[in-house]
Write a protein that holds these residues in place. Structure first.
Motif, PDB file in Angstrom:
ATOM      1  N   ASP A  46       3.821 -13.509 -13.046  1.00  0.00           N
ATOM      2  CA  ASP A  46       4.547 -12.649 -13.976  1.00  0.00           C
ATOM      3  C   ASP A  46       3.682 -11.563 -14.598  1.00  0.00           C
ATOM      4  O   ASP A  46       4.180 -10.694 -15.280  1.00  0.00           O
ATOM      5  CB  ASP A  46       5.183 -13.494 -15.089  1.00  0.00           C
ATOM      6  N   ASP A  47       2.376 -11.576 -14.368  1.00  0.00           N
ATOM      7  CA  ASP A  47       1.512 -10.522 -14.870  1.00  0.00           C
ATOM      8  C   ASP A  47       1.930  -9.218 -14.187  1.00  0.00           C
ATOM      9  O   ASP A  47       1.815  -9.094 -12.979  1.00  0.00           O
ATOM     10  CB  ASP A  47       0.061 -10.864 -14.547  1.00  0.00           C
ATOM     11  N   PRO A  48       2.457  -8.233 -14.935  1.00  0.00           N
ATOM     12  CA  PRO A  48       3.044  -7.064 -14.282  1.00  0.00           C
ATOM     13  C   PRO A  48       2.063  -6.180 -13.531  1.00  0.00           C
ATOM     14  O   PRO A  48       2.459  -5.456 -12.653  1.00  0.00           O
ATOM     15  CB  PRO A  48       3.710  -6.306 -15.428  1.00  0.00           C
ATOM     16  N   LEU A  49       0.808  -6.219 -13.846  1.00  0.00           N
ATOM     17  CA  LEU A  49      -0.167  -5.395 -13.140  1.00  0.00           C
ATOM     18  C   LEU A  49      -1.419  -6.217 -12.881  1.00  0.00           C
ATOM     19  O   LEU A  49      -1.951  -6.821 -13.806  1.00  0.00           O
ATOM     20  CB  LEU A  49      -0.541  -4.165 -13.979  1.00  0.00           C
ATOM     21  N   PRO A  50      -1.936  -6.252 -11.679  1.00  0.00           N
ATOM     22  CA  PRO A  50      -1.404  -5.613 -10.491  1.00  0.00           C
ATOM     23  C   PRO A  50      -0.576  -6.543  -9.617  1.00  0.00           C
ATOM     24  O   PRO A  50       0.000  -6.119  -8.643  1.00  0.00           O
ATOM     25  CB  PRO A  50      -2.671  -5.214  -9.749  1.00  0.00           C
ATOM     26  N   SER A  51      -0.506  -7.846  -9.962  1.00  0.00           N
ATOM     27  CA  SER A  51       0.033  -8.806  -8.994  1.00  0.00           C
ATOM     28  C   SER A  51       1.525  -8.702  -8.761  1.00  0.00           C
ATOM     29  O   SER A  51       1.977  -8.673  -7.637  1.00  0.00           O
ATOM     30  CB  SER A  51      -0.328 -10.232  -9.404  1.00  0.00           C
ATOM     31  N   GLY A  52       2.349  -8.705  -9.808  1.00  0.00           N
ATOM     32  CA  GLY A  52       3.783  -8.644  -9.560  1.00  0.00           C
ATOM     33  C   GLY A  52       4.601  -9.029 -10.766  1.00  0.00           C
ATOM     34  O   GLY A  52       4.142  -8.983 -11.892  1.00  0.00           O
ATOM     35  N   ARG A  53       5.830  -9.423 -10.476  1.00  0.00           N
ATOM     36  CA  ARG A  53       6.786  -9.714 -11.536  1.00  0.00           C
ATOM     37  C   ARG A  53       7.747 -10.782 -11.038  1.00  0.00           C
ATOM     38  O   ARG A  53       8.188 -10.755  -9.894  1.00  0.00           O
ATOM     39  CB  ARG A  53       7.575  -8.446 -11.846  1.00  0.00           C
ATOM     40  N   THR A  54       8.098 -11.713 -11.935  1.00  0.00           N
ATOM     41  CA  THR A  54       9.104 -12.730 -11.639  1.00  0.00           C
ATOM     42  C   THR A  54      10.273 -12.530 -12.586  1.00  0.00           C
ATOM     43  O   THR A  54      10.087 -12.409 -13.796  1.00  0.00           O
ATOM     44  CB  THR A  54       8.521 -14.152 -11.832  1.00  0.00           C
ATOM     45  N   TYR A  99      17.798  -8.585  -6.503  1.00  0.00           N
ATOM     46  CA  TYR A  99      17.187  -7.569  -5.638  1.00  0.00           C
ATOM     47  C   TYR A  99      17.139  -6.218  -6.352  1.00  0.00           C
ATOM     48  O   TYR A  99      16.097  -5.566  -6.406  1.00  0.00           O
ATOM     49  CB  TYR A  99      17.982  -7.474  -4.333  1.00  0.00           C
ATOM     50  N   GLU A 100      18.265  -5.797  -6.909  1.00  0.00           N
ATOM     51  CA  GLU A 100      18.310  -4.509  -7.610  1.00  0.00           C
ATOM     52  C   GLU A 100      17.373  -4.492  -8.815  1.00  0.00           C
ATOM     53  O   GLU A 100      16.659  -3.522  -9.056  1.00  0.00           O
ATOM     54  CB  GLU A 100      19.743  -4.193  -8.054  1.00  0.00           C
ATOM     55  N   ALA A 101      17.354  -5.586  -9.587  1.00  0.00           N
ATOM     56  CA  ALA A 101      16.498  -5.649 -10.778  1.00  0.00           C
ATOM     57  C   ALA A 101      15.019  -5.649 -10.391  1.00  0.00           C
ATOM     58  O   ALA A 101      14.194  -5.009 -11.061  1.00  0.00           O
ATOM     59  CB  ALA A 101      16.837  -6.892 -11.604  1.00  0.00           C
ATOM     60  N   LEU A 102      14.669  -6.356  -9.321  1.00  0.00           N
ATOM     61  CA  LEU A 102      13.275  -6.378  -8.873  1.00  0.00           C
ATOM     62  C   LEU A 102      12.827  -5.006  -8.400  1.00  0.00           C
ATOM     63  O   LEU A 102      11.725  -4.553  -8.732  1.00  0.00           O
ATOM     64  CB  LEU A 102      13.086  -7.406  -7.761  1.00  0.00           C
ATOM     65  N   LEU A 103      13.666  -4.317  -7.628  1.00  0.00           N
ATOM     66  CA  LEU A 103      13.300  -2.970  -7.169  1.00  0.00           C
ATOM     67  C   LEU A 103      13.159  -2.003  -8.342  1.00  0.00           C
ATOM     68  O   LEU A 103      12.241  -1.184  -8.373  1.00  0.00           O
ATOM     69  CB  LEU A 103      14.315  -2.444  -6.162  1.00  0.00           C
ATOM     70  N   GLU A 104      14.056  -2.105  -9.307  1.00  0.00           N
ATOM     71  CA  GLU A 104      13.970  -1.234 -10.489  1.00  0.00           C
ATOM     72  C   GLU A 104      12.692  -1.515 -11.269  1.00  0.00           C
ATOM     73  O   GLU A 104      11.997  -0.597 -11.697  1.00  0.00           O
ATOM     74  CB  GLU A 104      15.200  -1.451 -11.385  1.00  0.00           C
TER      75      GLU A 104
END
Length: 121
Positions: A46-54, A99-104
């Protein structure tokens, strides 16, 4: 005709860990490898930078699915995306909403890049 349920998406919280593990087990059985998905794992992802988001999806306050997006470990210009939905809530738009929320979210955190998606059920 039934009304479509309202699906909301939000960021993962550590208190979601057990439900996400349940959804993984419903989808993948023993192959989910529960020990690999503990609170530390979800917090790290969940760390938004740089790994990703859940993100999680909810219907009437119940977590019914989750998705993760993050930088591909071998290709700096690529993103990896994965979505899991509780089987009893499939075919209701949960995966599409995630899917839409992750891409946004990815676009907001990083410069827009092409994303290639492959889906399976």
């Amino acid at each position: 005709m039934f009304a479509s349920p309202t699906i909301t998406t939000r960021a993962f919280e550590v208190t979601d860990t057990q439900r996400l593990e349940e959804i993984l087990l419903l989808n993948w059985g023993a192959k989910a490898g529960r020990s690999h998905y503990d609170a530390f794992f979800w917090t790290m992802v969940d760390d938004p930078l740089p790994s990703g988001r859940t993100l999680v999806a909810e219907i009437a306050g119940q977590v019914v699915g989750f998705g993760m997006i993050g930088q591909h470990e071998w290709h700096a210009s690529a993103a990896m995306l994965g979505i899991n939905v509780d089987p009893s809530f499939r075919r209701r738009g949960v995966g599409g909403a995630l899917y839409e929320a992750l891409l946004e979210t990815w676009t907001r955190l990083h410069s827009p890049r092409p994303v290639r998606a492959v889906a399976s059920e």
